[in-house]
Design a protein around this motif. Structure first.
Motif, short mmCIF file in Angstrom:
data_model
loop_
_atom_site.label_atom_id
_atom_site.label_comp_id
_atom_site.label_asym_id
_atom_site.label_seq_id
_atom_site.Cartn_x
_atom_site.Cartn_y
_atom_site.Cartn_z
N VAL A 54 -63.71 -19.00 -4.94
CA VAL A 54 -62.41 -18.36 -4.70
C VAL A 54 -61.32 -19.14 -5.41
O VAL A 54 -60.45 -18.56 -6.09
N TRP A 55 -61.36 -20.46 -5.30
CA TRP A 55 -60.37 -21.31 -5.97
C TRP A 55 -60.50 -21.18 -7.49
O TRP A 55 -59.49 -21.08 -8.19
N TYR A 56 -61.73 -21.18 -8.00
CA TYR A 56 -61.93 -21.05 -9.44
C TYR A 56 -61.29 -19.76 -9.96
O TYR A 56 -60.60 -19.76 -10.98
N LEU A 57 -61.55 -18.64 -9.27
CA LEU A 57 -60.96 -17.37 -9.70
C LEU A 57 -59.44 -17.42 -9.70
O LEU A 57 -58.80 -16.92 -10.63
N ALA A 58 -58.86 -18.01 -8.67
CA ALA A 58 -57.40 -18.13 -8.61
C ALA A 58 -56.89 -19.01 -9.76
O ALA A 58 -55.88 -18.68 -10.39
N ALA A 59 -57.59 -20.09 -10.04
CA ALA A 59 -57.19 -20.98 -11.14
C ALA A 59 -57.32 -20.26 -12.48
O ALA A 59 -56.48 -20.43 -13.37
N TRP A 60 -58.37 -19.46 -12.63
CA TRP A 60 -58.56 -18.72 -13.88
C TRP A 60 -57.43 -17.72 -14.07
O TRP A 60 -56.89 -17.59 -15.17
N ARG A 61 -57.06 -17.03 -13.01
CA ARG A 61 -55.97 -16.05 -13.11
C ARG A 61 -54.64 -16.70 -13.45
O ARG A 61 -53.78 -16.08 -14.05
N ARG A 62 -54.47 -17.96 -13.06
CA ARG A 62 -53.21 -18.67 -13.32
C ARG A 62 -53.35 -19.69 -14.45
O ARG A 62 -52.54 -20.58 -14.60
N ARG A 63 -54.38 -19.53 -15.28
CA ARG A 63 -54.69 -20.53 -16.31
C ARG A 63 -53.53 -20.78 -17.27
O ARG A 63 -53.38 -21.90 -17.74
N ASP A 64 -52.74 -19.77 -17.57
CA ASP A 64 -51.61 -19.96 -18.48
C ASP A 64 -50.44 -20.65 -17.80
O ASP A 64 -49.68 -21.37 -18.45
N VAL A 65 -50.30 -20.46 -16.50
CA VAL A 65 -49.21 -21.02 -15.73
C VAL A 65 -49.52 -22.44 -15.26
O VAL A 65 -48.64 -23.29 -15.20
N ASP A 66 -50.79 -22.67 -14.94
CA ASP A 66 -51.20 -23.96 -14.39
C ASP A 66 -52.49 -24.45 -15.08
O ASP A 66 -53.57 -24.43 -14.50
N PRO A 67 -52.35 -24.87 -16.34
CA PRO A 67 -53.56 -25.28 -17.08
C PRO A 67 -54.27 -26.49 -16.48
O PRO A 67 -55.49 -26.61 -16.62
N GLU A 68 -53.55 -27.35 -15.76
CA GLU A 68 -54.20 -28.51 -15.14
C GLU A 68 -55.16 -28.07 -14.04
O GLU A 68 -56.28 -28.57 -13.95
N GLN A 69 -54.75 -27.11 -13.23
CA GLN A 69 -55.63 -26.59 -12.17
C GLN A 69 -56.85 -25.91 -12.79
O GLN A 69 -57.97 -26.07 -12.31
N PHE A 70 -56.62 -25.19 -13.89
CA PHE A 70 -57.75 -24.54 -14.55
C PHE A 70 -58.68 -25.57 -15.18
O PHE A 70 -59.89 -25.38 -15.17
N ALA A 71 -58.16 -26.66 -15.67
CA ALA A 71 -59.01 -27.73 -16.22
C ALA A 71 -59.86 -28.33 -15.10
O ALA A 71 -61.06 -28.60 -15.30
N GLN A 72 -59.28 -28.51 -13.92
CA GLN A 72 -60.06 -29.01 -12.78
C GLN A 72 -61.16 -28.01 -12.41
O GLN A 72 -62.30 -28.40 -12.15
N ALA A 73 -60.81 -26.74 -12.40
CA ALA A 73 -61.79 -25.70 -12.08
C ALA A 73 -62.91 -25.70 -13.12
O ALA A 73 -64.09 -25.53 -12.78
N ILE A 94 -75.77 -22.37 -4.86
CA ILE A 94 -74.74 -22.15 -5.88
C ILE A 94 -74.63 -20.66 -6.20
O ILE A 94 -73.53 -20.12 -6.31
N ALA A 95 -75.78 -19.99 -6.32
CA ALA A 95 -75.77 -18.57 -6.65
C ALA A 95 -75.10 -17.76 -5.54
O ALA A 95 -74.24 -16.92 -5.80
N VAL A 96 -75.47 -18.02 -4.30
CA VAL A 96 -74.93 -17.28 -3.17
C VAL A 96 -73.48 -17.67 -2.91
O VAL A 96 -72.64 -16.81 -2.64
N GLY A 97 -73.18 -18.95 -2.98
CA GLY A 97 -71.83 -19.41 -2.66
C GLY A 97 -70.83 -19.22 -3.79
O GLY A 97 -69.78 -18.62 -3.59
N PHE A 98 -71.16 -19.72 -4.97
CA PHE A 98 -70.19 -19.72 -6.07
C PHE A 98 -70.29 -18.47 -6.93
O PHE A 98 -69.32 -17.76 -7.12
N VAL A 99 -71.47 -18.19 -7.46
CA VAL A 99 -71.63 -17.11 -8.44
C VAL A 99 -71.32 -15.75 -7.85
O VAL A 99 -70.67 -14.94 -8.50
N GLU A 100 -71.75 -15.52 -6.62
CA GLU A 100 -71.50 -14.18 -6.03
C GLU A 100 -70.03 -13.91 -5.79
O GLU A 100 -69.63 -12.77 -5.56
N THR A 101 -69.20 -14.93 -5.85
CA THR A 101 -67.76 -14.73 -5.75
C THR A 101 -67.25 -13.84 -6.89
O THR A 101 -66.27 -13.12 -6.74
N PHE A 102 -67.96 -13.87 -7.99
CA PHE A 102 -67.51 -13.17 -9.20
C PHE A 102 -68.03 -11.74 -9.29
O PHE A 102 -67.71 -11.03 -10.23
N THR A 103 -68.82 -11.30 -8.32
CA THR A 103 -69.36 -9.94 -8.38
C THR A 103 -68.60 -8.99 -7.51
O THR A 103 -67.86 -9.33 -6.66
#
Length: 103
Positions: A54-73, A94-103
């Motif tokens: 969830v955090w990774y997706l939020a960081a990706w969406r804000r990658r232009d505004v907050d590149p440091e957060q996206f670098a951490q992600a 990882i598949a169930v927790g992280f990857v499925e967030t993107f589907t």
């Protein structure tokens, strides 16, 4: 942590190790781990990996505004990628927790 019972099977020492490596990769990942430990009194790896997704997706969406957060992600995603094939239980968490967030 005891790996012998049902809870131990869910939160094996290998899953805990991977979660700790992920938390060490980025301050925000460490904060998410601290929050989960505070909420549940233990680390629930699949839930932790979900929160990271969830955090990774939020960081990706804000990658232009907050590149440091996206670098951490990105650092977190790199660790998860490197650990993905560590063992079937890690791969599943990882598949169930992280990857499925993107589907």
């Amino acid at each position: 942590m005891d790996d012998s019972g049902p809870a131990g099977a869910f939160a094996s020492s290998e899953l805990i190790r991977v979660a700790q490596v992920v938390a060490a990769a980025a301050p925000h990942a460490a904060a998410l781990m601290d929050q989960q430990l505070g909420d549940h009194d233990e680390l629930l790896p699949t839930m932790y990996f979900d929160a990271l997704g969830v955090w990774y997706l939020a960081a990706w969406r804000r990658r232009d505004v907050d590149p440091e957060q996206f670098a951490q992600a990105g650092a977190v995603a790199a660790v998860l990628d490197a650990e993905f094939k560590a063992d079937p239980q890690v791969e599943n968490a990882i598949a169930v927790g992280f990857v499925e967030t993107f589907t």
